[in-house]
Scaffold this motif. Structure first.
Motif, short mmCIF file in Angstrom:
data_model
loop_
_atom_site.label_atom_id
_atom_site.label_comp_id
_atom_site.label_asym_id
_atom_site.label_seq_id
_atom_site.Cartn_x
_atom_site.Cartn_y
_atom_site.Cartn_z
N PHE A 178 26.04 -143.34 37.85
CA PHE A 178 25.43 -142.19 38.52
C PHE A 178 26.47 -141.49 39.41
N ALA A 179 27.23 -142.29 40.18
CA ALA A 179 28.24 -141.71 41.07
C ALA A 179 29.30 -140.96 40.28
N ARG A 180 29.74 -141.56 39.17
CA ARG A 180 30.75 -140.90 38.33
C ARG A 180 30.19 -139.61 37.71
N LEU A 181 28.93 -139.65 37.28
CA LEU A 181 28.30 -138.46 36.72
C LEU A 181 28.23 -137.35 37.77
N ALA A 182 27.88 -137.70 39.00
CA ALA A 182 27.83 -136.71 40.08
C ALA A 182 29.19 -136.07 40.28
N LYS A 183 30.23 -136.89 40.26
CA LYS A 183 31.59 -136.38 40.45
C LYS A 183 32.01 -135.49 39.28
N ILE A 199 28.36 -141.12 49.39
CA ILE A 199 27.58 -141.75 48.34
C ILE A 199 26.65 -142.75 49.02
N ASP A 200 25.36 -142.50 48.94
CA ASP A 200 24.37 -143.42 49.50
C ASP A 200 23.49 -143.93 48.37
N ILE A 201 23.62 -145.20 48.06
CA ILE A 201 22.84 -145.84 47.00
C ILE A 201 21.59 -146.44 47.62
N VAL A 202 20.44 -146.09 47.07
CA VAL A 202 19.16 -146.54 47.62
C VAL A 202 18.40 -147.32 46.57
N ASP A 203 17.99 -148.54 46.92
CA ASP A 203 17.27 -149.43 46.00
C ASP A 203 15.92 -149.77 46.63
N ILE A 204 14.86 -149.24 46.02
CA ILE A 204 13.51 -149.46 46.54
C ILE A 204 12.66 -150.14 45.47
N LEU A 218 33.43 -148.62 44.38
CA LEU A 218 33.31 -147.17 44.57
C LEU A 218 34.22 -146.68 45.68
N ALA A 219 34.38 -147.48 46.73
CA ALA A 219 35.28 -147.10 47.82
C ALA A 219 36.71 -146.94 47.31
N LYS A 220 37.08 -147.74 46.33
CA LYS A 220 38.43 -147.70 45.77
C LYS A 220 38.59 -146.58 44.75
N ASN A 221 37.55 -146.35 43.94
CA ASN A 221 37.71 -145.51 42.75
C ASN A 221 37.19 -144.09 42.86
N MET A 222 36.35 -143.78 43.83
CA MET A 222 35.67 -142.49 43.82
C MET A 222 36.24 -141.45 44.78
N GLU A 266 34.75 -146.32 36.16
CA GLU A 266 36.00 -145.94 35.50
C GLU A 266 35.80 -145.56 34.03
N LEU A 267 34.58 -145.64 33.55
CA LEU A 267 34.25 -145.35 32.16
C LEU A 267 33.40 -144.08 32.06
N ALA A 268 33.42 -143.45 30.90
CA ALA A 268 32.61 -142.25 30.69
C ALA A 268 31.13 -142.58 30.88
N PRO A 269 30.42 -141.89 31.80
CA PRO A 269 29.05 -142.28 32.11
C PRO A 269 28.00 -141.81 31.11
N LYS A 270 28.20 -140.67 30.49
CA LYS A 270 27.12 -140.09 29.67
C LYS A 270 26.76 -140.95 28.45
N PRO A 271 27.72 -141.51 27.72
CA PRO A 271 27.31 -142.38 26.60
C PRO A 271 26.46 -143.56 27.06
N PHE A 272 26.80 -144.12 28.20
CA PHE A 272 26.06 -145.25 28.79
C PHE A 272 24.64 -144.83 29.15
N LEU A 273 24.53 -143.73 29.90
CA LEU A 273 23.22 -143.27 30.34
C LEU A 273 22.38 -142.78 29.17
#
Length: 413
Positions: A159-164, A174-179, A246-250, A382-389
């Motif tokens: 999701f973060a990579r797609l946003a970028k 980047i705020d990840i929320v898990d509910i 994400l802190a390292k890569n984004m 680090e991978l293309a997000p759209k094929p995954f999603l």
């Protein structure tokens, strides 16, 4: 193309992985599942057949394996001819299973960061303590190792990579929320392995803020989020795996993880912690028995897989990403909503296991096709997000977007 999958583990997440691999065995080939207790694997195999989840006739076999034994794991990989290993056993196994995959020359996928039983919340970034130092080893062996390919970590990284890639030119937050807005009907339980669950919350909460690591105590920082479907929910800043990669890569100066907790969970957790019952360090009883308090608590709590039949409600997990787009402020929320009852009806598991178990199967399918067979170690962002999603959308975990243009499914056209 790579074929044949070895699933390591026999808990709730492994059950989902087995069912989903079976539903896609036209792509993945033979499916093998292994753990220390073969009967647990056999029960999962039987459940796949009972629910009619084999897409086509094929191999689905159970095996006994101590995955801490690297040589035994290598031998099983070679015996079964598996070219992809999905490790959903305890996080204590990661380094042993990775070693076996490197020796056998097969792809490795896991869903959580490696942990040592006697250590909690080591120095950040956590991936730098065990996984990342072995990246060159993977590259030399030509072995694909995809780290943290569950939901969080995993899908939220995508999701973060797609946003970028598509929604925010420069990311500031980047705020990840898990509910989990579901109800399992028990007095108290964790949704996955209690030992791993509690370890997440008994140590220091590390977040990445202003381009540096910040420390807080658990339940010290809370915030209310207004989310699709589940509405307004209180969540607390927590330490979590994906913050560290994400802190390292984004390139974002702020990366935080928030998890929802009810007052009852917090009260019980606080009592257990204050009594020392969540400690990972051994103690001696009056009878001279040496026990680990955390393992005793795990033994008396409900097995997370037993929650599934009566679980109701939904989960909402996603990323709030802020920054600028075309020089103007921009914000997007990319998320998934999953239903506990629907998960149980499809694979016999509750929604937390479902959201964790479906993504590594999608990753395995991309490794099988070659699209994610990168022959080195990577985190999901680090991978293309759209094929995954796109695959996740097809196999049970659709992605939605909420921004200035409204709330809608992710368009793959």
């Amino acid at each position: 193309m790579k074929k044949n999958v070895l699933i390591i583990g026999a808990g709730g997440v492994a059950r989902v992985v087995a069912h989903k691999c079976a539903q896609n065995n036209d792509v993945l080939g033979e499916i093998h599942i292994a753990s220390r207790t073969r009967s647990k694997c056999e029960e999962i195999v039987a459940s796949v057949h009972d629910m009619g989840n084999m897409k086509q006739d094929g191999v689905l076999e159970a095996h006994a394996l101590d995955a801490m034994d690297v040589a035994a794991t290598v031998a099983l990989i070679r015996k079964t001819g598996c070219q992809i290993v999905i490790n959903v056993g305890t996080a204590f196994l990661n380094m042993s299973v990775l070693s076996a995959c490197i020796e056998a020359g097969v792809a490795y996928i896991d869903t959580a960061i490696h942990e040592e039983p006697n250590k909690i919340c080591e120095t950040p970034p956590w991936y730098g303590n065990y996984e990342w130092p072995r990246k060159d080893e993977c590259a030399r062996a030509g072995v694909t190792a995809i780290l943290g390919a569950g939901f969080d970590p995993g899908v939220v990284n995508a999701f973060a990579r797609l946003a970028k890639d598509d929604y925010v030119d420069t990311i500031t937050d980047i705020d990840i929320v898990d509910i989990n807005a579901g109800n399992h009907g028990k007095y108290f339980s964790t949704n996955f392995d209690p030992e791993i669950n509690f370890r997440e919350f008994t140590g220091t909460v590390y977040s990445w803020q202003d381009s540096q690591w910040k420390e807080n105590a658990m339940f010290e920082v809370g915030q209310e989020f207004d989310l699709p479907v589940v509405g307004k929910q209180k969540a607390y800043m927590s330490g979590h795996d994906e913050v560290h990669s994400l802190a390292k890569n984004m390139g974002s100066p702020n990366v935080r993880f928030w998890m929802g907790f009810g007052d009852h969970y917090i009260n019980v957790f606080t009592v257990l912690k204050n009594l020392g019952l969540l400690s990972e360090q051994p103690v001696k009883t009056a009878e001279g028995l040496e026990v680990v308090p955390l393992k005793v608590v795990k033994a008396v709590l409900p097995d997370p897989s037993s929650l599934a039949p009566n679980y109701t409600g939904k989960t909402c997990i996603g990323d709030f990403v802020k920054g600028t787009k075309d020089g103007k402020p921009a914000e997007v929320f990319i998320y998934n909503v999953a239903d506990h009852k629907e998960a149980y009806e499809e694979v016999g598991s509750q929604g937390i296991s479902y959201t964790a178990g479906v993504p590594p199967v999608a990753a395995a399918m991309l490794v099988a096709s070659g699209e994610w067979d990168v022959k080195t170690m990577v985190n999901v962002e680090e991978l293309a997000p759209k094929p995954f999603l796109h695959i996740l959308n097809q196999i049970g975990l659709p992605t939605c977007i909420r921004d200035e243009n409204g709330d809608r499914p992710l368009d793959f056209s």
